[in-house]
Design an enzyme around this catalytic site. Structure first.
Site, PDB file in Angstrom:
ATOM      1  N   ASN A   1       6.263 -55.759 -43.924  1.00 22.97           N
ATOM      2  CA  ASN A   1       6.465 -55.573 -42.215  1.00 22.97           C
ATOM      3  C   ASN A   1       7.327 -55.284 -40.897  1.00 22.97           C
ATOM      4  O   ASN A   1       6.663 -55.270 -39.751  1.00 22.97           O
ATOM      5  CB  ASN A   1       6.340 -57.319 -41.850  1.00 22.97           C
ATOM      6  CG  ASN A   1       5.461 -58.396 -42.863  1.00 22.97           C
ATOM      7  OD1 ASN A   1       4.211 -57.863 -42.005  1.00 22.97           O
ATOM      8  ND2 ASN A   1       5.215 -59.010 -43.551  1.00 22.97           N
TER       9      ASN A   1
ATOM     10  N   ASP B   1      12.079 -49.708 -47.292  1.00 22.44           N
ATOM     11  CA  ASP B   1      12.160 -49.820 -49.068  1.00 22.44           C
ATOM     12  C   ASP B   1      10.146 -50.337 -49.409  1.00 22.44           C
ATOM     13  O   ASP B   1       9.464 -50.270 -48.698  1.00 22.44           O
ATOM     14  CB  ASP B   1      12.394 -51.638 -49.717  1.00 22.44           C
ATOM     15  CG  ASP B   1      12.366 -53.092 -47.929  1.00 22.44           C
ATOM     16  OD1 ASP B   1      12.188 -52.279 -47.466  1.00 22.44           O
ATOM     17  OD2 ASP B   1      11.316 -53.822 -48.956  1.00 22.44           O
TER      18      ASP B   1
ATOM     19  N   ASN C   1      10.669 -58.075 -39.736  1.00 21.85           N
ATOM     20  CA  ASN C   1       9.572 -57.969 -39.251  1.00 21.85           C
ATOM     21  C   ASN C   1       9.347 -57.800 -37.482  1.00 21.85           C
ATOM     22  O   ASN C   1       8.662 -57.478 -37.094  1.00 21.85           O
ATOM     23  CB  ASN C   1       8.981 -59.892 -39.288  1.00 21.85           C
ATOM     24  CG  ASN C   1       8.745 -59.984 -40.501  1.00 21.85           C
ATOM     25  OD1 ASN C   1       8.981 -59.234 -41.667  1.00 21.85           O
ATOM     26  ND2 ASN C   1       8.116 -61.258 -41.025  1.00 21.85           N
TER      27      ASN C   1
ATOM     28  N   HIS D   1      15.605 -55.459 -50.252  1.00 19.54           N
ATOM     29  CA  HIS D   1      14.238 -55.102 -48.414  1.00 19.54           C
ATOM     30  C   HIS D   1      15.357 -54.574 -47.666  1.00 19.54           C
ATOM     31  O   HIS D   1      15.219 -53.940 -47.237  1.00 19.54           O
ATOM     32  CB  HIS D   1      14.143 -56.831 -47.567  1.00 19.54           C
ATOM     33  CG  HIS D   1      13.156 -56.965 -47.246  1.00 19.54           C
ATOM     34  ND1 HIS D   1      11.656 -55.519 -47.646  1.00 19.54           N
ATOM     35  CD2 HIS D   1      12.564 -57.602 -46.143  1.00 19.54           C
ATOM     36  CE1 HIS D   1      10.748 -55.979 -46.594  1.00 19.54           C
ATOM     37  NE2 HIS D   1      11.478 -57.026 -45.715  1.00 19.54           N
TER      38      HIS D   1
END
Length: 186
Positions: A112, A91, A66, A19
């Protein structure tokens, strides 16, 4: 001014996770130019540097993934940046590990951090560099996969792709995004 934003999660716990490839590309740009993220404002670490006659802002949101848009929008407003002045690196599960793809716009694709950015900016039409991490094999949940480290066999291709993504960012500092797309979307 051009602004290069790498998405990721802050803190050592997430440092080498899939991530965080956006952060990894920013780190490569910092390393190769001998720059440091020396400013902090609006939930972001950043620096403003010069490349030729162009000012360049490199940024890492300090929010978790997020909430990335909550760091991006205020910094864009502070520096009066337009959508065309930014590129966001993140990513992408739908690309094979190490594959990079530049696009001028697109949806969030379930990401997100991009969803938050679209919500905060009010548009999905912003330049982005998608960095392939592939999908989990077997029954592994996606959150566990993206928060995990790259498999040992993928590390060389990921390192090479981080350099290639940084090359694309370096090229964008001096050329149009369309030119960079033509060169790097081969």
């Amino acid at each position: 001014m051009k602004c290069i934003i790498g998405l990721g999660n802050p803190g050592p716990k997430y440092e080498n996770t899939r991530h965080n490839v956006g952060f990894m590309v920013i780190d490569e740009l910092l390393r190769r130019h001998n720059w440091k993220l020396d400013k902090e404002k609006y939930k972001a670490q950043y620096t403003v540097e010069h490349v030729g006659s162009e000012k360049v802002l490199l940024m890492k949101p300090l929010t978790y993934m997020n909430l990335s848009g909550e760091a991006i929008r205020p910094l864009m407003e502070y520096y009066n940046l337009s959508i065309d002045d930014i590129v966001i690196i993140y990513d992408d599960l739908d690309l094979p590990p190490g594959k990079i793809r530049l696009r001028k716009k697109g949806g969030h694709g379930g990401h997100n951090g991009i969803r938050s950015t679209i919500d905060q900016l009010g548009t999905k039409e912003f330049p982005r560099l998608r960095f392939g991490i592939g999908r989990p094999e077997g029954p592994m949940p996606v959150p566990d996969y993206v928060l995990g480290s790259f498999q040992k066999e993928n590390v060389p291709v990921i390192k090479e792709s981080i350099e290639r993504a940084a090359d694309a960012c370096d090229s964008w500092m001096e050329h149009s995004f369309a030119e960079v797309m033509n060169e790097f979307n081969q």
